[in-house]
Scaffold this motif. Structure first.
Motif, PDB file in Angstrom:
ATOM      1  N   LYS A  52      -5.250  26.038  24.474  1.00 48.49           N
ATOM      2  CA  LYS A  52      -6.420  26.037  23.605  1.00 48.49           C
ATOM      3  C   LYS A  52      -6.491  27.235  22.671  1.00 48.49           C
ATOM      4  CE  LYS A  52      -9.313  23.422  26.857  1.00 48.49           C
ATOM      5  NZ  LYS A  52     -10.566  23.432  27.666  1.00 48.49           N
ATOM      6  N   HIS A  53      -5.962  28.366  23.077  1.00 53.35           N
ATOM      7  CA  HIS A  53      -6.147  29.601  22.307  1.00 53.35           C
ATOM      8  C   HIS A  53      -4.892  30.044  21.555  1.00 53.35           C
ATOM      9  CE1 HIS A  53     -10.156  30.222  23.946  1.00 53.35           C
ATOM     10  NE2 HIS A  53      -9.664  29.947  25.146  1.00 53.35           N
ATOM     11  N   THR A  54      -3.916  29.178  21.459  1.00 47.56           N
ATOM     12  CA  THR A  54      -2.718  29.456  20.671  1.00 47.56           C
ATOM     13  C   THR A  54      -2.566  28.363  19.627  1.00 47.56           C
ATOM     14  OG1 THR A  54      -1.631  30.483  22.573  1.00 47.56           O
ATOM     15  CG2 THR A  54      -0.220  29.804  20.746  1.00 47.56           C
ATOM     16  N   PRO A  55      -2.274  28.721  18.361  1.00 44.96           N
ATOM     17  CA  PRO A  55      -2.073  27.680  17.343  1.00 44.96           C
ATOM     18  C   PRO A  55      -0.876  26.788  17.685  1.00 44.96           C
ATOM     19  CG  PRO A  55      -2.334  29.853  16.332  1.00 44.96           C
ATOM     20  CD  PRO A  55      -2.156  30.086  17.797  1.00 44.96           C
ATOM     21  N   TRP A  56      -1.063  25.488  17.552  1.00 43.89           N
ATOM     22  CA  TRP A  56      -0.006  24.520  17.849  1.00 43.89           C
ATOM     23  C   TRP A  56       0.273  23.642  16.639  1.00 43.89           C
ATOM     24  CZ3 TRP A  56       2.711  23.233  22.404  1.00 43.89           C
ATOM     25  CH2 TRP A  56       2.330  23.896  23.570  1.00 43.89           C
ATOM     26  N   PRO A  57       1.519  23.473  16.240  1.00 46.24           N
ATOM     27  CA  PRO A  57       1.853  22.361  15.337  1.00 46.24           C
ATOM     28  C   PRO A  57       1.526  21.067  16.076  1.00 46.24           C
ATOM     29  CG  PRO A  57       3.653  23.961  15.435  1.00 46.24           C
ATOM     30  CD  PRO A  57       2.687  24.327  16.523  1.00 46.24           C
ATOM     31  N   PRO A  58       0.757  20.163  15.492  1.00 45.35           N
ATOM     32  CA  PRO A  58       0.291  18.969  16.230  1.00 45.35           C
ATOM     33  C   PRO A  58       1.405  18.178  16.903  1.00 45.35           C
ATOM     34  CG  PRO A  58      -0.837  19.157  14.119  1.00 45.35           C
ATOM     35  CD  PRO A  58       0.232  20.201  14.116  1.00 45.35           C
ATOM     36  N   THR A  59       2.515  17.984  16.213  1.00 50.84           N
ATOM     37  CA  THR A  59       3.582  17.171  16.808  1.00 50.84           C
ATOM     38  C   THR A  59       4.311  17.902  17.930  1.00 50.84           C
ATOM     39  OG1 THR A  59       5.027  17.876  14.978  1.00 50.84           O
ATOM     40  CG2 THR A  59       3.959  15.724  14.786  1.00 50.84           C
ATOM     41  N   LEU A  60       4.316  19.227  17.909  1.00 46.33           N
ATOM     42  CA  LEU A  60       4.916  19.976  19.019  1.00 46.33           C
ATOM     43  C   LEU A  60       4.079  19.805  20.278  1.00 46.33           C
ATOM     44  CD1 LEU A  60       7.093  21.928  20.054  1.00 46.33           C
ATOM     45  CD2 LEU A  60       5.629  23.820  19.308  1.00 46.33           C
ATOM     46  N   LEU A  61       2.760  19.886  20.125  1.00 44.63           N
ATOM     47  CA  LEU A  61       1.877  19.668  21.268  1.00 44.63           C
ATOM     48  C   LEU A  61       2.002  18.234  21.767  1.00 44.63           C
ATOM     49  CD1 LEU A  61      -0.332  20.519  23.215  1.00 44.63           C
ATOM     50  CD2 LEU A  61      -2.013  20.043  21.436  1.00 44.63           C
ATOM     51  N   GLN A  62       2.089  17.290  20.851  1.00 39.69           N
ATOM     52  CA  GLN A  62       2.254  15.887  21.243  1.00 39.69           C
ATOM     53  C   GLN A  62       3.548  15.686  22.017  1.00 39.69           C
ATOM     54  OE1 GLN A  62       2.098  13.151  17.937  1.00 39.69           O
ATOM     55  NE2 GLN A  62       2.430  11.357  19.230  1.00 39.69           N
ATOM     56  N   MET A  63       4.587  16.388  21.629  1.00 41.76           N
ATOM     57  CA  MET A  63       5.857  16.289  22.334  1.00 41.76           C
ATOM     58  C   MET A  63       5.719  16.775  23.776  1.00 41.76           C
ATOM     59  SD  MET A  63       8.635  18.346  23.457  1.00 41.76           S
ATOM     60  CE  MET A  63       8.736  19.799  22.425  1.00 41.76           C
ATOM     61  N   VAL A  64       5.058  17.928  23.970  1.00 45.20           N
ATOM     62  CA  VAL A  64       4.887  18.461  25.321  1.00 45.20           C
ATOM     63  C   VAL A  64       4.011  17.534  26.157  1.00 45.20           C
ATOM     64  CG1 VAL A  64       4.020  20.398  26.674  1.00 45.20           C
ATOM     65  CG2 VAL A  64       5.195  20.825  24.520  1.00 45.20           C
ATOM     66  N   GLU A  65       2.934  17.029  25.572  1.00 48.41           N
ATOM     67  CA  GLU A  65       2.055  16.114  26.302  1.00 48.41           C
ATOM     68  C   GLU A  65       2.797  14.855  26.725  1.00 48.41           C
ATOM     69  OE1 GLU A  65      -1.014  15.585  23.396  1.00 48.41           O
ATOM     70  OE2 GLU A  65      -2.341  17.050  24.338  1.00 48.41           O
ATOM     71  N   THR A  66       3.627  14.333  25.825  1.00 53.14           N
ATOM     72  CA  THR A  66       4.385  13.113  26.136  1.00 53.14           C
ATOM     73  C   THR A  66       5.358  13.365  27.289  1.00 53.14           C
ATOM     74  OG1 THR A  66       4.230  12.371  23.832  1.00 53.14           O
ATOM     75  CG2 THR A  66       5.935  11.364  25.195  1.00 53.14           C
ATOM     76  N   LEU A  67       6.038  14.490  27.252  1.00 52.15           N
ATOM     77  CA  LEU A  67       6.962  14.819  28.340  1.00 52.15           C
ATOM     78  C   LEU A  67       6.218  14.950  29.662  1.00 52.15           C
ATOM     79  CD1 LEU A  67       9.346  17.410  26.628  1.00 52.15           C
ATOM     80  CD2 LEU A  67       9.978  15.159  27.510  1.00 52.15           C
ATOM     81  N   TYR A  68       5.082  15.663  29.630  1.00 56.44           N
ATOM     82  CA  TYR A  68       4.321  15.853  30.867  1.00 56.44           C
ATOM     83  C   TYR A  68       3.850  14.514  31.424  1.00 56.44           C
ATOM     84  CZ  TYR A  68       0.618  17.247  34.077  1.00 56.44           C
ATOM     85  OH  TYR A  68      -0.174  17.396  35.186  1.00 56.44           O
ATOM     86  N   ASN A  69       3.272  13.686  30.550  1.00 51.40           N
ATOM     87  CA  ASN A  69       2.716  12.408  30.997  1.00 51.40           C
ATOM     88  C   ASN A  69       3.794  11.436  31.468  1.00 51.40           C
ATOM     89  OD1 ASN A  69       0.066  13.190  30.429  1.00 51.40           O
ATOM     90  ND2 ASN A  69       0.208  12.499  28.312  1.00 51.40           N
ATOM     91  N   ASN A  70       5.024  11.604  30.981  1.00 46.78           N
ATOM     92  CA  ASN A  70       6.117  10.702  31.376  1.00 46.78           C
ATOM     93  C   ASN A  70       6.964  11.269  32.514  1.00 46.78           C
ATOM     94  OD1 ASN A  70       5.268   8.919  29.429  1.00 46.78           O
ATOM     95  ND2 ASN A  70       6.862   9.441  27.956  1.00 46.78           N
TER      96      ASN A  70
END
Length: 471
Positions: A52-70
């Motif tokens: 939450k407190h670090t700037p994220w490129p949206p697609t980089l965060l989406q990549m990490v979320e996808t890996l975690y969820n899968n």
């Protein structure tokens, strides 16, 4: 974050609730305690960001979320999923375990030694195995199956592999297919957006030709990740790559008054470095910027009334065993730079990176853009020779200065001139940044006062822990 974390999400290492950090290259979410161990391992093992407190490129965060969820965590804990591992007494950490030694030992085994990763059958020629894995990666990135590609990368597939028959790299394939999350994953593992295929085209070219404009713009950002991060650290702004602005070089407000002979000599030596050594120095400074910024977020987000010795700041860059002792010593010296010295070094690196890209390098090389500005998310695996290292003493302070606290970042920001050489800052923008920094400084100072009573004990414990790691 692009979405709120679901309550079912837990720390990948101890299953604690409400993880607030992520390991970008591992595709996992982490609790505060486990993250403290990850940070001590170094970015070559785990690249952590606050959710939450670090700037994220949206697609980089989406990549990490996808890996975690899968289920990416199953890659790193493969053998622990075997019922036989329970019978043998092997288990992962739990939330009630102590950080040291329980969680720390488990996390080191999991990510540093890869003790639980599925191993391929041994072969006589490891290079053949790596080549086979890289060819599989080359084929897999055209799909959206991120966890398969992460598994291949974890086993030794090379993100920059140049396919001899196809004449291109996995990033070319992903870009042509419009697979932006695959491109993010490849970039995290060192894929270079500036690499040309056998036809002379880059991944950016293929993304544009395919109409994947978001991907093309992101690849350009990745290509300038190093210099963008350094500029943002100093002035809170990034270049406008869409309009052809690729560098922002801040000016020190008192640069004309404090250009010492040592500073002049250091700048001259910086300019005389070969492209290879300059790139190494720039990458090391990038890592130091990441350490300082992550420390600032760490201190601002911890519950200081319950702060314990295991969850403290990282005093200097952790040792990377793939680097020479000379380079590791130089990296650690960067922590001794005070705010003014470090800002000066960062500005000099930005200026020289721009000079080299424009083709005026002292070495006369015309291949500077990709060499210097390639993504540094993945560290080089080839160790440099001790006698081919930049002399950090020429730019380091010889005074025994204290490590920079998070509050000194605000002081560094105040020392920068609002007149940037590659794009002016409006008075309103400057005042907004200044007010935000003042507020942040006040908050951090308050937190540091609460934590001050523990400082001596923390330093003692750090020395003890470092001594144990050395043994």
């Amino acid at each position: 974050m692009s979405k709120r974390l679901r309550s079912s999400e837990v720390c990948a290492d101890c299953s604690g609730p409400d993880p607030s950090w992520a390991s970008v290259n591992r595709g996992t979410f982490l609790c505060d305690e486990c993250c403290s161990v990850h940070r001590s391992l170094g970015r070559h093992i785990s690249q952590v960001r606050h959710l939450k407190h670090t700037p994220w490129p949206p697609t980089l965060l989406q990549m990490v979320e996808t890996l975690y969820n899968n289920g990416a965590n199953s890659i790193w804990e493969h053998s622990l999923l075997d019922p036989a591992s329970i019978m043998s007494g092997r288990r992962k950490a739990n939330p009630q375990d102590k950080v040291h030694p329980n969680k720390a030992e488990f996390i080191r085994a999991k990510y540093q030694m890869l003790a639980f990763v599925h191993r391929l059958p041994c072969r006589d020629d490891d290079s053949v195995t790596a080549k086979d894995l890289s060819k599989q990666l080359h084929s897999s990135v055209r799909t959206g199956n991120l966890e398969t590609c992460l598994r291949l990368l974890s086993l030794g597939a090379q993100a920059n592999f140049f396919h001899p028959e196809k004449g291109n790299t996995p990033l070319h394939v992903a870009s042509k297919a419009g697979q932006i999350l695959q491109a993010e994953l490849l970039a995290v593992y060192g894929a270079d957006p500036g690499t040309q295929d056998s036809s002379g085209k880059t991944p950016v070219d293929y993304a544009r030709q395919g109409g994947h404009h978001e991907l093309a713009e992101r690849l350009v950002e990745i290509q300038y990740e190093l210099t963008d991060r350094l500029a943002f650290y100093l002035c809170g702004r990034k270049p406008d790559h869409k309009n052809g602005q690729h560098f922002i070089i801040p000016q020190m407000a008192d640069s004309s008054l404090d250009l010492s002979e040592l500073a002049k000599a250091a700048k001259k030596k910086l300019q005389s470095l070969s492209n290879h050594l300059f790139e190494e120095l720039a990458m090391d400074v990038y890592d130091e910027v990441d350490r300082r910024e992550t420390d600032a977020v760490w201190l601002a987000t911890q519950n200081h009334s319950a702060l314990v010795t295991e969850t403290t700041v990282v005093p200097f860059l952790p040792v990377n065993p793939e680097y020479s002792s000379t380079r590791n010593q130089g990296r650690q010296k960067l922590a001794r730079f005070n705010a003014h010295e470090f800002a000066t070094l960062v500005i000099d690196i930005l200026s020289d990176a721009k000079r080299r890209q424009q083709g005026s390098s002292l070495s006369g090389s015309k291949d500077n853009v990709e060499l210097i500005l390639k993504t540094i998310n993945n560290q080089h695996s080839v160790e440099s020779q001790d006698n081919d290292q930049p002399d950090y003493d020429s730019v380091a302070s010889d005074e025994d200065t204290d490590l920079e606290t998070t509050a000194s970042k605000a002081n560094r920001q105040k020392s920068l001139d609002s007149d940037l050489s590659d794009g002016p800052v409006t008075v309103q923008e400057f005042m907004e940044v200044k007010n935000a920094l003042v507020a942040s400084e006040a908050k951090i100072q308050q937190l540091m006062k609460v934590n001050n009573n523990l400082s001596d004990e923390l330093r003692i414990m750090q020395k003890k822990l470092l001594g144990k790691d050395a043994n």
